[in-house]
Design an enzyme around this catalytic site. Structure first.
Site, PDB file in Angstrom:
ATOM      1  N   GLU A 329       0.886  -1.166   0.000  1.00 45.39           N
ATOM      2  CA  GLU A 329       0.000   0.000   0.000  1.00 45.39           C
ATOM      3  C   GLU A 329       0.922   1.213   0.000  1.00 45.39           C
ATOM      4  O   GLU A 329       1.281   1.739   1.033  1.00 45.39           O
ATOM      5  CB  GLU A 329      -0.906  -0.030   1.229  1.00 45.39           C
ATOM      6  CG  GLU A 329      -2.097   0.900   1.107  1.00 45.39           C
ATOM      7  CD  GLU A 329      -1.741   2.349   1.380  1.00 45.39           C
ATOM      8  OE1 GLU A 329      -1.192   3.009   0.467  1.00 45.39           O
ATOM      9  OE2 GLU A 329      -2.003   2.815   2.485  1.00 45.39           O
ATOM     10  N   GLU A 338       5.402  10.991  -1.863  1.00 44.72           N
ATOM     11  CA  GLU A 338       6.241  10.130  -1.023  1.00 44.72           C
ATOM     12  C   GLU A 338       7.130   9.191  -1.833  1.00 44.72           C
ATOM     13  O   GLU A 338       8.047   8.589  -1.300  1.00 44.72           O
ATOM     14  CB  GLU A 338       5.423   9.325  -0.010  1.00 44.72           C
ATOM     15  CG  GLU A 338       4.766  10.192   1.037  1.00 44.72           C
ATOM     16  CD  GLU A 338       3.958   9.400   2.038  1.00 44.72           C
ATOM     17  OE1 GLU A 338       3.680   8.214   1.778  1.00 44.72           O
ATOM     18  OE2 GLU A 338       3.610   9.964   3.084  1.00 44.72           O
TER      19      GLU A 338
END
EC number: 2.1.1.319
Length: 531
Positions: A329, A338
């Site tokens: 995930e 990110e």
């Protein structure tokens, strides 16, 4: 994984390691041995416990002899294997006392070792005899003479030896202080270099994420060390139940397979995979939450199937050469925030067996036009008159920041337009920075005040039961929300109009986990930061 503590506690089961370890047992026999030892000890004799059981001893030598014969742990081999000197040895002992690892784990460790942190210089046990052991004796064994040279008495010889040891300790402390000073200078130099350098080199086959050093990437991983972000993600039913449904409704993908969970966090996906019949699951995570994950795995009696490894996927050594399935995930705001997909693709290239699969396998990013005059005025026009003072210069700081929020579907004024399609089986790291033309078909005459982005996730390859979820404003809200790019100057649009534009997405040159998004729309170009 938009989730961002320290889970390391001094209890059995919290091990800073590269594997999930079984808990040590305290058998009745060990308790009996301890009772026998206590009965035979002179009153007030100092004792120290074994590193791996409850037996007590009156010297470090006895303790290590017992560890070698009863537990197959050889301190001599450990010290020489890792080149440990005074401080390294102290950290090793305190690490074992604090984390309670198994002997098998300790004997399997290779560099980098998990006890390098300064925190392991702090004694776990008061007056620990093992910390008083002179580790350098293992490098330079000496025999004890029965007579003393130059007519010295035994007491005089001991005093001289103590003076020598004190001088050596002071020298070591001075060397450590110099090393710390040098390290601080190096860190400062690195920070200054990064702050004054605009360009990072990146080839199509490697990622700047893999090259980030611990001091550069520490904030990212520490943010995932706190339970709060994991609680938020687990309570996101769209996210968590989609993964659960994909895994449980497609057990044929996991049955008797070796599965790698990249960025495993609390281990929820690893446990789903184990319950679906996986032969072995390897969970990898650099954040401190991994220590809680180890306890979670044991609480659910899945330690025989799931092995947890602490570290970056780019740096750890897996106990297998190849895996059949990779799950992760990894998604961030606007999908790519990110840059964790870089790590998943690295794992795919290095560990995925031929014919293996990565999930989720398909991801898309879409844009949509927004009209919300009141919100735009609240955030932008507000600065034109603040209690009678002009602060319009603040707009230059406000506008370039992308806003993550849940949009009211009623504010949407166009059909969505896809700008990026990612197949995780074929995409390369270089594909994650891109430019795309787009056309938004306007559905309502109004003022366009912003462009919003969101993503959709698909579990498709080899699935008997396909699972899809969306983070769009017309779907049930998720913790990813939507990413909103406010326009400096709103403009009018008419229903049926085709609003054309261009978007460019790059990693931030100074912080590659952040994104830089440039929008060209209505003859105007604006660059936004997502960080």
């Amino acid at each position: 994984m938009c989730s961002l503590a320290s889970g390391a506690t001094g209890g059995r089961g919290a091990v800073e390691n590269e594997e999930d370890l079984p808990e040590l047992s305290d058998s009745g026999d060990e308790a009996a041995w301890e009772d026998e030892d206590d009965a035979d000890l002179p009153h007030g004799k100092q004792q120290t416990p074994c590193l791996f059981c409850n037996r007590l001893f009156t010297s470090a030598e006895e303790t290590f002899s017992h560890c070698k014969s009863e537990h197959q742990f050889n301190i001599d081999s450990m010290v020489h294997k890792h080149g440990l000197e005074f401080y390294g040895y102290i950290k090793l002992i305190n690490f074992i006392r604090l984390k309670n690892p198994t002997v098998e784990y300790m004997n399997s460790i290779y560099n980098p070792v998990p006890w390098e942190k300064e925190e392991y210089l702090k004694p776990v046990l008061e007056d620990d005899l093992l910390l008083q052991f002179d580790v350098e004796d293992l490098y330079e064994p000496v025999s004890v003479p029965f007579s003393y040279p130059n007519g010295l008495s035994e007491n005089t010889s001991v005093v001289e030896k103590l003076k020598h040891m004190e001088a050596r300790a002071l020298s070591a402390e001075a060397a450590l202080a110099r090393a710390r000073e040098d390290l601080q200078k190096m860190k400062q130099f690195a920070q200054d270099f990064v702050m004054h350098t605009d360009v990072r080199t990146c080839s199509s086959s490697t990622s700047v994420i893999a090259d980030l050093q611990e001091d550069e990437d520490g904030v990212y991983f520490s943010s995932y060390g706190h339970y709060g972000i994991h609680e938020e993600m687990l309570k996101d039913k769209i996210r968590t139940e989609s993964y659960r449904d994909f895994i449980y409704q497609n057990p044929h993908i996991f049955k008797d397979k070796v599965v790698l969970d990249v960025g495993c966090g609390t281990g929820i996906l690893s446990m789903f995979a184990a319950k679906a019949g996986a032969k072995k699951v390897l969970g990898v995570d650099q954040s401190e939450i991994l220590y809680q994950a180890m306890d979670i795995i044991r609480l659910n009696k899945l330690e025989d199937t799931i092995t947890l490894i602490k570290g970056k996927i780019e740096e750890v050594h897996l106990p297998v050469e190849k895996v059949d399935v990779i799950i992760s995930e990894w998604m961030g705001y606007f999908l790519l925030f990110e840059s964790m997909l870089d790590s998943v693709l690295y794992a795919k290239n290095k560990y995925l067996a031929k014919g293996g699969s990565v999930y989720p396998d398909i991801c898309t990013i879409s844009l949509v036009a927004v009209s919300d005059v009141n919100k735009h005025a609240d955030r932008i026009a507000f600065w034109d008159d603040v209690y009678g003072f002009k602060m319009s210069c603040m707009k230059k700081a406000v506008i370039p920041e992308a806003v993550v929020e849940v949009l009211d579907p009623k504010t949407l004024i166009s059909e969505p337009c896809g700008i990026k399609h990612i197949d995780c089986h074929t995409t390369s790291i270089s594909d994650l920075e891109f430019s795309s033309d787009f056309t938004l078909k306007i559905t309502r005459t109004s003022m366009c005040t912003a462009i919003a982005g969101y993503f959709d996730i698909y579990f498709e390859k080899n699935c008997h039961n396909r699972v899809v979820f969306s983070t769009g404003p017309q779907s049930t809200k998720t913790h990813w929300k939507q990413t909103v790019f406010l326009l400096e100057k709103p403009f009018s649009v008419k229903a049926g109009e085709a609003l054309k534009g261009k978007v460019t997405v790059h990693k931030n040159k100074k912080d590659p986990r952040s994104l830089t998004v440039t929008l060209t729309l209505n003859n105007s170009t604006q660059t936004y930061g997502l960080q």
